[in-house]
Motif scaffolding. Sequence first.
Motif, PDB file in Angstrom:
ATOM      1  N   GLN A   1      -1.662  -3.519  -6.755  1.00  0.00           N
ATOM      2  CA  GLN A   1      -2.349  -1.947  -6.654  1.00  0.00           C
ATOM      3  C   GLN A   1      -1.971  -1.011  -7.978  1.00  0.00           C
ATOM      4  OE1 GLN A   1      -3.559  -0.736  -3.780  1.00  0.00           O
ATOM      5  NE2 GLN A   1      -2.696  -1.469  -1.856  1.00  0.00           N
ATOM      6  N   TRP A   2      -3.138  -0.216  -8.134  1.00  0.00           N
ATOM      7  CA  TRP A   2      -2.933   0.742  -9.173  1.00  0.00           C
ATOM      8  C   TRP A   2      -1.761   1.908  -8.569  1.00  0.00           C
ATOM      9  CZ3 TRP A   2      -3.631  -0.605 -14.044  1.00  0.00           C
ATOM     10  CH2 TRP A   2      -4.727  -1.578 -14.234  1.00  0.00           C
ATOM     11  N   ILE A   3      -0.612   1.930  -9.156  1.00  0.00           N
ATOM     12  CA  ILE A   3       0.259   2.871  -8.418  1.00  0.00           C
ATOM     13  C   ILE A   3       0.518   3.977  -9.593  1.00  0.00           C
ATOM     14  CG2 ILE A   3       2.548   3.190  -7.346  1.00  0.00           C
ATOM     15  CD1 ILE A   3       2.274   0.242  -6.503  1.00  0.00           C
TER      16      ILE A   3
ATOM     17  N   MET B   1      -8.949   3.222  -9.065  1.00  0.00           N
ATOM     18  CA  MET B   1      -9.856   4.157  -8.088  1.00  0.00           C
ATOM     19  C   MET B   1     -10.916   3.359  -7.094  1.00  0.00           C
ATOM     20  SD  MET B   1      -8.200   6.928  -9.061  1.00  0.00           S
ATOM     21  CE  MET B   1      -9.200   7.945  -7.835  1.00  0.00           C
ATOM     22  N   THR B   2     -10.823   2.199  -7.591  1.00  0.00           N
ATOM     23  CA  THR B   2     -11.927   1.328  -6.428  1.00  0.00           C
ATOM     24  C   THR B   2     -11.035   1.205  -5.169  1.00  0.00           C
ATOM     25  OG1 THR B   2     -11.035  -0.711  -7.628  1.00  0.00           O
ATOM     26  CG2 THR B   2     -12.962  -0.036  -8.117  1.00  0.00           C
ATOM     27  N   ARG B   3      -9.796   1.125  -4.879  1.00  0.00           N
ATOM     28  CA  ARG B   3      -8.901   1.290  -3.772  1.00  0.00           C
ATOM     29  C   ARG B   3      -8.389   2.663  -3.589  1.00  0.00           C
ATOM     30  NH1 ARG B   3      -5.735  -3.945  -3.075  1.00  0.00           N
ATOM     31  NH2 ARG B   3      -6.046  -3.716  -0.854  1.00  0.00           N
ATOM     32  N   ARG B   4      -7.880   2.907  -2.530  1.00  0.00           N
ATOM     33  CA  ARG B   4      -7.023   4.319  -2.326  1.00  0.00           C
ATOM     34  C   ARG B   4      -5.870   4.246  -3.211  1.00  0.00           C
ATOM     35  NH1 ARG B   4      -2.937   7.393  -0.189  1.00  0.00           N
ATOM     36  NH2 ARG B   4      -3.780   8.998   0.934  1.00  0.00           N
ATOM     37  N   PRO B   5      -5.794   5.466  -3.957  1.00  0.00           N
ATOM     38  CA  PRO B   5      -4.688   5.474  -4.866  1.00  0.00           C
ATOM     39  C   PRO B   5      -3.202   5.580  -4.083  1.00  0.00           C
ATOM     40  CG  PRO B   5      -6.430   6.997  -5.405  1.00  0.00           C
ATOM     41  CD  PRO B   5      -6.756   6.475  -4.179  1.00  0.00           C
ATOM     42  N   VAL B   6      -2.574   5.033  -5.045  1.00  0.00           N
ATOM     43  CA  VAL B   6      -1.081   4.754  -4.261  1.00  0.00           C
ATOM     44  C   VAL B   6       0.131   5.632  -5.166  1.00  0.00           C
ATOM     45  CG1 VAL B   6       0.906   3.341  -3.752  1.00  0.00           C
ATOM     46  CG2 VAL B   6      -1.656   2.724  -3.279  1.00  0.00           C
ATOM     47  N   VAL B   7       0.728   6.624  -4.555  1.00  0.00           N
ATOM     48  CA  VAL B   7       1.671   7.268  -5.414  1.00  0.00           C
ATOM     49  C   VAL B   7       2.962   6.733  -5.631  1.00  0.00           C
ATOM     50  CG1 VAL B   7       2.661   9.547  -5.483  1.00  0.00           C
ATOM     51  CG2 VAL B   7       0.513   9.399  -4.890  1.00  0.00           C
TER      52      VAL B   7
ATOM     53  N   ILE C   1       5.267  -7.412 -15.076  1.00  0.00           N
ATOM     54  CA  ILE C   1       3.835  -6.764 -15.352  1.00  0.00           C
ATOM     55  C   ILE C   1       2.606  -7.746 -15.190  1.00  0.00           C
ATOM     56  CG2 ILE C   1       2.501  -6.232 -17.776  1.00  0.00           C
ATOM     57  CD1 ILE C   1       5.164  -5.237 -18.865  1.00  0.00           C
ATOM     58  N   ASP C   2       2.841  -9.161 -15.408  1.00  0.00           N
ATOM     59  CA  ASP C   2       1.831 -10.075 -15.122  1.00  0.00           C
ATOM     60  C   ASP C   2       1.541 -10.208 -13.815  1.00  0.00           C
ATOM     61  OD1 ASP C   2       1.674 -10.719 -17.848  1.00  0.00           O
ATOM     62  OD2 ASP C   2       2.929 -12.479 -17.519  1.00  0.00           O
ATOM     63  N   LYS C   3       2.326  -9.687 -13.175  1.00  0.00           N
ATOM     64  CA  LYS C   3       2.079  -9.956 -11.290  1.00  0.00           C
ATOM     65  C   LYS C   3       1.630  -8.447 -10.850  1.00  0.00           C
ATOM     66  CE  LYS C   3       5.910 -13.379 -10.336  1.00  0.00           C
ATOM     67  NZ  LYS C   3       7.195 -13.352  -9.437  1.00  0.00           N
ATOM     68  N   LEU C   4       1.730  -7.322 -11.652  1.00  0.00           N
ATOM     69  CA  LEU C   4       1.603  -6.099 -11.314  1.00  0.00           C
ATOM     70  C   LEU C   4       0.442  -5.276 -11.577  1.00  0.00           C
ATOM     71  CD1 LEU C   4       5.183  -4.582 -11.568  1.00  0.00           C
ATOM     72  CD2 LEU C   4       3.978  -5.291  -9.551  1.00  0.00           C
TER      73      LEU C   4
ATOM     74  N   GLY D   1       0.917  -0.982  -0.017  1.00  0.00           N
ATOM     75  CA  GLY D   1      -0.148  -0.185   0.116  1.00  0.00           C
ATOM     76  C   GLY D   1       0.685   1.209  -0.099  1.00  0.00           C
ATOM     77  N   SER D   2       0.440   2.520   0.283  1.00  0.00           N
ATOM     78  CA  SER D   2       1.054   3.530   0.315  1.00  0.00           C
ATOM     79  C   SER D   2       2.373   3.686   1.112  1.00  0.00           C
ATOM     80  CB  SER D   2       0.137   4.728   0.672  1.00  0.00           C
ATOM     81  OG  SER D   2      -0.976   4.854   0.091  1.00  0.00           O
ATOM     82  N   THR D   3       2.371   3.022   2.163  1.00  0.00           N
ATOM     83  CA  THR D   3       3.419   2.994   3.048  1.00  0.00           C
ATOM     84  C   THR D   3       4.722   1.946   2.292  1.00  0.00           C
ATOM     85  OG1 THR D   3       2.113   3.197   5.063  1.00  0.00           O
ATOM     86  CG2 THR D   3       4.395   2.119   5.475  1.00  0.00           C
ATOM     87  N   GLY D   4       4.145   0.972   2.191  1.00  0.00           N
ATOM     88  CA  GLY D   4       5.125  -0.131   1.531  1.00  0.00           C
ATOM     89  C   GLY D   4       5.863   0.408   0.030  1.00  0.00           C
ATOM     90  N   VAL D   5       4.916   1.193  -0.397  1.00  0.00           N
ATOM     91  CA  VAL D   5       5.408   1.962  -1.915  1.00  0.00           C
ATOM     92  C   VAL D   5       6.465   3.003  -1.504  1.00  0.00           C
ATOM     93  CG1 VAL D   5       4.659   3.039  -4.008  1.00  0.00           C
ATOM     94  CG2 VAL D   5       3.665   1.051  -3.215  1.00  0.00           C
ATOM     95  N   GLN D   6       6.243   3.830  -0.348  1.00  0.00           N
ATOM     96  CA  GLN D   6       6.998   4.935  -0.291  1.00  0.00           C
ATOM     97  C   GLN D   6       8.369   4.471   0.330  1.00  0.00           C
ATOM     98  OE1 GLN D   6       4.926   7.229   2.846  1.00  0.00           O
ATOM     99  NE2 GLN D   6       4.598   8.832   1.030  1.00  0.00           N
ATOM    100  N   LEU D   7       8.470   3.431   1.097  1.00  0.00           N
ATOM    101  CA  LEU D   7       9.714   3.017   1.628  1.00  0.00           C
ATOM    102  C   LEU D   7      10.693   2.258   0.904  1.00  0.00           C
ATOM    103  CD1 LEU D   7       9.531   0.217   3.127  1.00  0.00           C
ATOM    104  CD2 LEU D   7       8.302   0.898   4.768  1.00  0.00           C
ATOM    105  N   LEU D   8      10.254   1.348  -0.037  1.00  0.00           N
ATOM    106  CA  LEU D   8      11.091   0.442  -0.605  1.00  0.00           C
ATOM    107  C   LEU D   8      12.145   0.804  -1.271  1.00  0.00           C
ATOM    108  CD1 LEU D   8      11.655  -2.530  -1.675  1.00  0.00           C
ATOM    109  CD2 LEU D   8      10.152  -2.075  -3.619  1.00  0.00           C
ATOM    110  N   SER D   9      12.245   2.132  -1.978  1.00  0.00           N
ATOM    111  CA  SER D   9      13.237   2.709  -2.718  1.00  0.00           C
ATOM    112  C   SER D   9      14.371   2.805  -1.787  1.00  0.00           C
ATOM    113  CB  SER D   9      13.124   3.745  -3.513  1.00  0.00           C
ATOM    114  OG  SER D   9      13.947   4.313  -4.133  1.00  0.00           O
ATOM    115  N   LYS D  10      14.226   3.556  -0.768  1.00  0.00           N
ATOM    116  CA  LYS D  10      15.130   3.819   0.239  1.00  0.00           C
ATOM    117  C   LYS D  10      15.768   2.568   0.860  1.00  0.00           C
ATOM    118  CE  LYS D  10      15.510   8.198   0.130  1.00  0.00           C
ATOM    119  NZ  LYS D  10      16.712   9.169  -0.291  1.00  0.00           N
ATOM    120  N   VAL D  11      14.916   1.694   1.668  1.00  0.00           N
ATOM    121  CA  VAL D  11      15.426   0.317   2.073  1.00  0.00           C
ATOM    122  C   VAL D  11      16.415  -0.239   1.105  1.00  0.00           C
ATOM    123  CG1 VAL D  11      14.656  -1.952   3.032  1.00  0.00           C
ATOM    124  CG2 VAL D  11      13.460   0.553   3.694  1.00  0.00           C
ATOM    125  N   ALA D  12      15.996  -0.584  -0.296  1.00  0.00           N
ATOM    126  CA  ALA D  12      16.644  -1.534  -1.270  1.00  0.00           C
ATOM    127  C   ALA D  12      17.936  -0.719  -1.453  1.00  0.00           C
ATOM    128  CB  ALA D  12      15.783  -1.542  -2.432  1.00  0.00           C
ATOM    129  N   GLU D  13      18.110   0.511  -1.145  1.00  0.00           N
ATOM    130  CA  GLU D  13      19.613   1.037  -1.510  1.00  0.00           C
ATOM    131  C   GLU D  13      20.627   0.700  -0.545  1.00  0.00           C
ATOM    132  OE1 GLU D  13      19.122   5.381  -1.407  1.00  0.00           O
ATOM    133  OE2 GLU D  13      17.849   5.516  -3.219  1.00  0.00           O
TER     134      GLU D  13
END
Length: 632
Positions: free
Chosen positions: A329-331, A423-429, A413-416, A304-316
Amino acid sequence: MPGRSYIERAVECADTNALRMALYQATRDAEIAAITPERVFGPTTDAIVFSDHDVALIRAKAVDYLLTEPYEPALPIPSRDEVVELLEMAEARELGPDDLIMRHHIPAFEDMPFQAQWTGEKTIPEGYHVAIVGAGFAGVAMGVQLVQLGIPFTIYERRAEVGGVWSINTYPDVRVDTLSFTYEYAFEKKYPWTEYFGRQSDVREYIDHVARKYGVYEHIRFDADVQEARFDETTQCWTMTVRGEDSVAEVEANVVVAASGVFATPRELSVEGVSGFTGRIVHTAQWSEDVEYAGKKVAVIGNGSTGVQLLSKVAEKADSVVVYQRTPQWISPRTNYGVPIADELQWLIQNMPFYWNWNKYVAGLSTIDLRNVLMPDEEWIAGGGHISERNDMLREMLIAYISNQVDGRQDLIDKLVPDYPPMTRRPVVDNNWYASLTRNNVELVTTPIERMTDTAIVTTEGETRETDLVIAAVGFQTEKYIWPTQYYGLGGASLEDVWTAQGAQAHLGMTVPGFPNMFMLYGPNSQPVASGAGLPTWFEIWTRYIAECIVGMLEKGRKSMVIRRDAFDEYNEQLHEEAKKLIYLMPNSAMEKNYYVNEFGRLQMNAPWNGEQYYELCKSPDESHFDFTEAQ
């Protein structure tokens, strides 16, 4: 005064439409008025598009005007008719009466656009007191209302600082996912945000700044956890049990405002064997500075929004990261996400008359008609479409974005790509989440988790992945509104028990039958699905409603008020019928995995109306909807 080249850079940073509107309002330049931008059909709303010639003209005239060193306080505040004229110009279309119930307030030309007022003699009985639970955006907004009215109050905050969710959540790269220009109160003008999308620390500092500037801070009791509140039918007051650092006390209040919201109770990680895991498990809402992920084998559970926000920094910094995804999710991308606001633009916001107002308005235009994306078009569906022309356009745009971000890798792509409409769920940035999945040290796993061992996570396919650190980005118990405080109303009825039958419901998201003098902020079905105004503006609107209820009781010598059952039932039935028109409750909307919809199949987070309709409902209390107890 800076030189011409600096000002030229400033206007190049500015939003063209907001700059045009500010310039025209200040100068009434006929050449600016003659510019007619094009409305271009888009996936969520029409875009307002200017020709290159018109952009150059607007910028050149703005530079010349700014070089005259204009003084905004000397310019008149526009009348309502003038505001309507300007709104139609900004949107490049005619607006009808139903479009103008709320819209004309959004630019916030008045000092306090949503402030409640005394209508008669100011009368406050000795000892009268309002209790507010929570010192986040909502609680501080309520405090501002009461300071302006001179009504005594205390805010009880269980943490050691203001901020609410913006104090609690400190995980890597946490920030707002709406523009800072809309994520602010309408009464606090020209706040110098450092980024287009404010970081957690900046947002918390903003709330702290407002609390201090408007006289709210001295009314806050920190480290004060309101554990329960009981209504006393004899005194018609609330008795609250408040736990401090080393004591428990009972305090009395005439009115209670529950401002702890919906994102207060983290959802537990429910996996077999979790208690036996010997590594570290941290929920994102319980992040602390001592969480070490550099060089670790990290599992991120949730996207969700939280997991999407933090991944890049953690992966670095992590040795490896496994992302466990239950539901795609639709991101989507956001222009200027993570980008600092240039010094030149900061200068322009402070010095260009009315730019702050129009920038606020234009920033919200992308959501003002958003309800159209949520409405199925039966004719379009009959012709082979999924939902509607706009929604399907959004779907194709997002699929193309996914493909681009993962370099066309079909295995990803097949998984994502989700199997439900956007818009049926909260939009994720997106915060570089898709691109991070292509890193050599990141793996996306969509097989369900079966169990955890002492050192690993095991999926249902039997695959075992050794893990040092589990980041539980699993969200909040959004069905538990205004937790963890327990509220007991008439007859000792618990609010939690009252809500067991059909889930959390309230009248206008603020009041419940059987709970006199109790109001909620960000309660069930609060924020409308589309409005053009950010959440802090709605806090101002809701707190005005509550403040008017309090003022009305004081002016008319009333001890208490409670929403009538018939008004409550009628409102919630209308709400449910209106919600059925939206895609949230369609069979293919992933309802069972969507916190917008509760376990009873009812919309629980949003009000299903547009902003104009919902504002009309809650701009002022209707006394016929309440029962009152007169003061003795």
